[in-house]
Design a protein around this motif. Structure first.
Motif, PDB file in Angstrom:
ATOM      1  N   ASN A   1      -1.349  -2.557 -11.658  1.00  0.00           N
ATOM      2  CA  ASN A   1      -2.273  -3.321 -10.822  1.00  0.00           C
ATOM      3  C   ASN A   1      -2.877  -4.463 -11.615  1.00  0.00           C
ATOM      4  OD1 ASN A   1      -2.140  -1.375  -8.594  1.00  0.00           O
ATOM      5  ND2 ASN A   1      -3.352  -0.061  -9.932  1.00  0.00           N
TER       6      ASN A   1
ATOM      7  N   THR B   1       1.484  -6.387  -2.357  1.00  0.00           N
ATOM      8  CA  THR B   1       1.972  -5.112  -2.867  1.00  0.00           C
ATOM      9  C   THR B   1       3.486  -5.216  -2.897  1.00  0.00           C
ATOM     10  OG1 THR B   1       0.111  -3.820  -2.049  1.00  0.00           O
ATOM     11  CG2 THR B   1       2.164  -2.636  -2.467  1.00  0.00           C
TER      12      THR B   1
ATOM     13  N   ASN C   1       0.733  -4.059  -7.612  1.00  0.00           N
ATOM     14  CA  ASN C   1      -0.286  -4.715  -6.793  1.00  0.00           C
ATOM     15  C   ASN C   1      -0.863  -5.919  -7.517  1.00  0.00           C
ATOM     16  OD1 ASN C   1      -0.602  -2.866  -4.397  1.00  0.00           O
ATOM     17  ND2 ASN C   1      -1.023  -1.398  -6.035  1.00  0.00           N
TER      18      ASN C   1
ATOM     19  N   LEU D   1      -9.325  -5.369  -9.404  1.00  0.00           N
ATOM     20  CA  LEU D   1      -8.694  -4.058  -9.485  1.00  0.00           C
ATOM     21  C   LEU D   1      -8.856  -3.507 -10.896  1.00  0.00           C
ATOM     22  CD1 LEU D   1      -5.322  -4.837  -7.628  1.00  0.00           C
ATOM     23  CD2 LEU D   1      -7.447  -3.962  -6.648  1.00  0.00           C
TER      24      LEU D   1
END
Length: 342
Positions: free
Chosen positions: A154, A212, A226, A233
């Protein structure tokens, strides 16, 4: 013979690269000799801060100079191709910030030009030269976590930077930060995915701002990635094998800590600098400069660790993601005259 660098533009990433370079005590026989920017006043200010000897009047003057051996390009994404081409055509080696180019066609063209000119060219994926990435590669190869089956990574920040969010500036979440999750999948699986699926969001300017991405590989291997430029994040990555997993702690793209399969934490310390950095852990940028110098000394035109084929695959994946989000990947749609090179 001393390898002499020229810095192309005077923006934030160039500041961090030069700061990391100048403050590192053991970088070999190489120096930063010159700088050029569209605004010469900015170049002169930059040179004064970083004690750079030569300020060139233009990029063309630097490219033609016999005092420069290799160029570091830190411009807006949409200018990478043209600037890298300028320096290669004038006999200079090139380290270009990510993304190497705006699309895969440009990457193919640029890597072919470097090959025909017998000059070194590398995309600045500095993650590849992180000490943690060297350790991760050895751990995977040792088999201690078994066969790698899954990767989760992420990267999310909140930004209103026009460089990332505006089409005419070459903005794109996948080109700016998504490149890091995609390159990690390449690094971990050492393979091309058989399927790429992406869902996400475009802003009012038709720029991708979040996605994503699912990469499917043979033998039921998968990466779920992501990226987000509207939401912070936890920017970590986890590599899962059949016998355990490894965690690259934030920031995973150049981590200070890695949690090993037995739960122990391995830490990595970067060198210090008197000047502040704009981006996290930018001191690590020096490691790609060391790689460039080593490769050029060996007569190589590409780095075995971040090769032209890796950059071509990375660009193809970026194209696939943007196509899934109905984002244009055609560089001909760009409006050059409205943009200043930073």
């Amino acid at each position: 013979m001393t390898l002499r660098w020229g810095i192309v533009t005077a923006g934030k990433i160039c500041h961090d690269f030069v700061n990391a370079f100048n403050s590192y005590p053991d970088k070999g026989n190489q120096i930063i000799f010159g700088i050029a920017a569209r605004d010469k006043n900015k170049a002169e200010e930059f040179a004064a801060i970083h004690h750079i000897e030569k300020v060139f009047d233009s990029y063309e003057d630097m490219a033609k100079s016999k005092d420069i051996d290799v160029a570091y390009i830190g411009s807006l994404n949409i200018y990478h191709y043209d600037l890298a081409k300028l320096f290669l055509n004038n006999g200079k080696h090139v380290l270009c910030e990510k993304p190497l180019c705006f699309n895969s066609d440009e990457v193919e063209s640029l890597t072919e030009l470097a090959r025909t000119k017998n000059l070194f060219l590398m995309e600045g994926i500095w993650s590849r030269f992180s000490p943690a990435y060297y350790d991760l590669e050895q751990i995977i190869a040792s088999g201690v976590i078994g066969d790698v089956r899954f990767l989760e990574a992420n990267f999310g920040i909140f930004t209103e930077d026009k460089r990332i969010t505006t089409r005419n500036y070459g903005g794109s979440a996948v080109l700016d930060i998504g490149v890091y999750v995609l390159q990690l999948a390449q690094f971990v699986f050492k393979d091309s995915p058989k399927r790429v699926i992406a869902v996400g969001k475009r802003n009012h300017d038709e720029v991708d701002v979040s996605e994503t991405i699912v990469l499917e590989y043979d033998d039921d291997r998968r990466a779920v990635l992501n990226t987000n430029t509207q939401l912070e994040l936890v920017n970590q990555a986890v590599v899962y094998g059949t016998k355990g997993h490894i965690t690259l702690q934030p920031p995973f793209h150049f981590p200070n800590k890695m949690i090993l399969q037995d739960g122990k934490v391995k830490e990595y310390t970067l060198h210090t600098s008197a000047l502040p950095y704009h981006y996290e852990n930018s001191a690590g940028l020096v490691y790609e400069a060391i790689e460039v110098e080593k490769c050029i000394r060996q007569g190589l035109t590409e780095s075995p660790r971040m090769s032209h084929s890796e950059s071509r695959l990375l660009a193809l994946l970026e194209d696939c993601v943007r196509r899934d989000l109905n984002v244009s990947i055609n560089s001909k749609n760009r409006h050059y005259k409205k943009i200043l090179i930073l």
